[in-house]
Design a protein around this motif. Sequence first.
Motif, PDB file in Angstrom:
ATOM      1  N   ARG A   1      25.190  44.912  34.516  1.00 52.65           N
ATOM      2  CA  ARG A   1      25.766  46.134  35.092  1.00 52.65           C
ATOM      3  C   ARG A   1      25.226  46.325  36.494  1.00 52.65           C
ATOM      4  N   GLY A   2      25.852  47.214  37.238  1.00 55.44           N
ATOM      5  CA  GLY A   2      25.350  47.562  38.565  1.00 55.44           C
ATOM      6  C   GLY A   2      25.640  46.501  39.610  1.00 55.44           C
ATOM      7  N   GLU A   3      24.681  46.304  40.507  1.00 59.04           N
ATOM      8  CA  GLU A   3      24.876  45.400  41.661  1.00 59.04           C
ATOM      9  C   GLU A   3      25.152  43.962  41.250  1.00 59.04           C
ATOM     10  N   LYS A   4      24.474  43.467  40.219  1.00 54.27           N
ATOM     11  CA  LYS A   4      24.722  42.093  39.772  1.00 54.27           C
ATOM     12  C   LYS A   4      26.160  41.938  39.297  1.00 54.27           C
ATOM     13  N   ALA A   5      26.668  42.922  38.568  1.00 54.04           N
ATOM     14  CA  ALA A   5      28.052  42.876  38.102  1.00 54.04           C
ATOM     15  C   ALA A   5      29.013  43.019  39.285  1.00 54.04           C
ATOM     16  N   LYS A   6      28.684  43.875  40.231  1.00 52.69           N
ATOM     17  CA  LYS A   6      29.534  44.045  41.413  1.00 52.69           C
ATOM     18  C   LYS A   6      29.594  42.750  42.220  1.00 52.69           C
ATOM     19  N   ASP A   7      28.452  42.100  42.405  1.00 50.04           N
ATOM     20  CA  ASP A   7      28.430  40.831  43.130  1.00 50.04           C
ATOM     21  C   ASP A   7      29.289  39.787  42.435  1.00 50.04           C
ATOM     22  N   SER A   8      29.216  39.735  41.113  1.00 56.77           N
ATOM     23  CA  SER A   8      30.021  38.791  40.344  1.00 56.77           C
ATOM     24  C   SER A   8      31.515  39.109  40.499  1.00 56.77           C
ATOM     25  N   PHE A   9      31.848  40.404  40.488  1.00 59.63           N
ATOM     26  CA  PHE A   9      33.241  40.842  40.659  1.00 59.63           C
ATOM     27  C   PHE A   9      33.761  40.425  42.033  1.00 59.63           C
ATOM     28  N   GLU A  10      32.966  40.667  43.063  1.00 56.74           N
ATOM     29  CA  GLU A  10      33.388  40.312  44.418  1.00 56.74           C
ATOM     30  C   GLU A  10      33.585  38.802  44.553  1.00 56.74           C
ATOM     31  N   HIS A  11      32.730  38.037  43.896  1.00 58.60           N
ATOM     32  CA  HIS A  11      32.868  36.576  43.897  1.00 58.60           C
ATOM     33  C   HIS A  11      34.184  36.173  43.226  1.00 58.60           C
ATOM     34  N   LEU A  12      34.477  36.764  42.084  1.00 56.85           N
ATOM     35  CA  LEU A  12      35.726  36.475  41.374  1.00 56.85           C
ATOM     36  C   LEU A  12      36.942  36.823  42.220  1.00 56.85           C
ATOM     37  N   LEU A  13      36.897  37.969  42.895  1.00 61.03           N
ATOM     38  CA  LEU A  13      38.059  38.445  43.642  1.00 61.03           C
ATOM     39  C   LEU A  13      38.266  37.704  44.965  1.00 61.03           C
ATOM     40  N   GLN A  14      37.370  36.793  45.296  1.00 59.52           N
ATOM     41  CA  GLN A  14      37.635  35.891  46.422  1.00 59.52           C
ATOM     42  C   GLN A  14      38.682  34.863  46.018  1.00 59.52           C
ATOM     43  N   VAL A  15      38.812  34.617  44.721  1.00 54.93           N
ATOM     44  CA  VAL A  15      39.795  33.661  44.196  1.00 54.93           C
ATOM     45  C   VAL A  15      41.000  34.382  43.610  1.00 54.93           C
ATOM     46  N   PHE A  16      40.742  35.429  42.832  1.00 60.42           N
ATOM     47  CA  PHE A  16      41.816  36.167  42.160  1.00 60.42           C
ATOM     48  C   PHE A  16      42.423  37.147  43.153  1.00 60.42           C
ATOM     49  N   ASP A  17      43.614  36.848  43.634  1.00 53.84           N
ATOM     50  CA  ASP A  17      44.263  37.624  44.689  1.00 53.84           C
ATOM     51  C   ASP A  17      45.114  38.739  44.090  1.00 53.84           C
ATOM     52  N   LEU A  18      44.664  39.968  44.236  1.00 57.08           N
ATOM     53  CA  LEU A  18      45.369  41.112  43.667  1.00 57.08           C
ATOM     54  C   LEU A  18      46.662  41.460  44.404  1.00 57.08           C
ATOM     55  N   THR A  19      46.901  40.823  45.539  1.00 53.46           N
ATOM     56  CA  THR A  19      48.155  41.079  46.247  1.00 53.46           C
ATOM     57  C   THR A  19      49.298  40.235  45.686  1.00 53.46           C
ATOM     58  N   GLN A  20      48.974  39.237  44.881  1.00 51.17           N
ATOM     59  CA  GLN A  20      49.997  38.384  44.271  1.00 51.17           C
ATOM     60  C   GLN A  20      50.580  39.077  43.042  1.00 51.17           C
ATOM     61  N   SER A  21      51.854  38.838  42.771  1.00 54.73           N
ATOM     62  CA  SER A  21      52.497  39.461  41.616  1.00 54.73           C
ATOM     63  C   SER A  21      52.204  38.710  40.325  1.00 54.73           C
ATOM     64  N   GLN A  22      51.670  37.498  40.435  1.00 54.96           N
ATOM     65  CA  GLN A  22      51.315  36.727  39.245  1.00 54.96           C
ATOM     66  C   GLN A  22      50.103  35.860  39.537  1.00 54.96           C
ATOM     67  N   ILE A  23      49.541  35.313  38.478  1.00 53.81           N
ATOM     68  CA  ILE A  23      48.406  34.399  38.627  1.00 53.81           C
ATOM     69  C   ILE A  23      48.986  33.040  38.994  1.00 53.81           C
ATOM     70  N   THR A  24      48.623  32.544  40.147  1.00 53.26           N
ATOM     71  CA  THR A  24      49.203  31.293  40.645  1.00 53.26           C
ATOM     72  C   THR A  24      48.418  30.082  40.146  1.00 53.26           C
ATOM     73  N   ASP A  25      49.078  28.912  40.218  1.00 54.91           N
ATOM     74  CA  ASP A  25      48.410  27.664  39.841  1.00 54.91           C
ATOM     75  C   ASP A  25      47.187  27.416  40.720  1.00 54.91           C
ATOM     76  N   ASP A  26      47.275  27.788  41.987  1.00 48.89           N
ATOM     77  CA  ASP A  26      46.127  27.624  42.890  1.00 48.89           C
ATOM     78  C   ASP A  26      44.936  28.461  42.428  1.00 48.89           C
ATOM     79  N   MET A  27      45.198  29.690  41.979  1.00 51.92           N
ATOM     80  CA  MET A  27      44.117  30.543  41.482  1.00 51.92           C
ATOM     81  C   MET A  27      43.480  29.916  40.251  1.00 51.92           C
ATOM     82  N   VAL A  28      44.320  29.452  39.323  1.00 50.39           N
ATOM     83  CA  VAL A  28      43.808  28.848  38.095  1.00 50.39           C
ATOM     84  C   VAL A  28      43.003  27.598  38.419  1.00 50.39           C
ATOM     85  N   SER A  29      43.516  26.780  39.332  1.00 49.98           N
ATOM     86  CA  SER A  29      42.817  25.563  39.726  1.00 49.98           C
ATOM     87  C   SER A  29      41.450  25.884  40.316  1.00 49.98           C
TER      88      SER A  29
END
Length: 137
Positions: free
Chosen positions: A74-102
């Motif tokens: 929880r807290g900062e460690k979880a936030k850091d992990s979230f920010e790391h994930l969201l460098q790949v998982f693009d919330l502006t896309q309407s779907q999860i792309t093959d590039d994201m999965v790769s």
Amino acid sequence: MKRWRGSRRWQVILVLGLIASSIVTYQLHAYADSYPWLEDMTLDVKIETDTTIYEWEYENPNSFEYEEGSLIKRGEKAKDSFEHLLQVFDLTQSQITDDMVSELSKEFKQIRRISARRVDGDHCLQTWVWNHKGNEE
């Protein structure tokens, strides 16, 4: 040296207050632009592999949780992990792309399913789901 009269003093205080308010507002907008997902009400992302379930949960304004199997952060460690994930998982896309999965597959081996659920600041729900397609590699 002249003493400031009452109305002049209040004008200076008002101007200084407006300047300080503008600086704080600018800094908050700059931070939100770098992490626009922080404006969401909630955001949950789950990655299921053959062996482990990974889950990130965010609740506005500052509640972060990351689960890896039975390990919970929880807290900062979880936030850091979230920010790391969201460098790949693009919330502006309407779907999860093959590039994201790769890209996610480099860190999370044998992904079976990816799901995400976001409630934005206007209380609108958006979901993403990706399922592994059988024996394709």
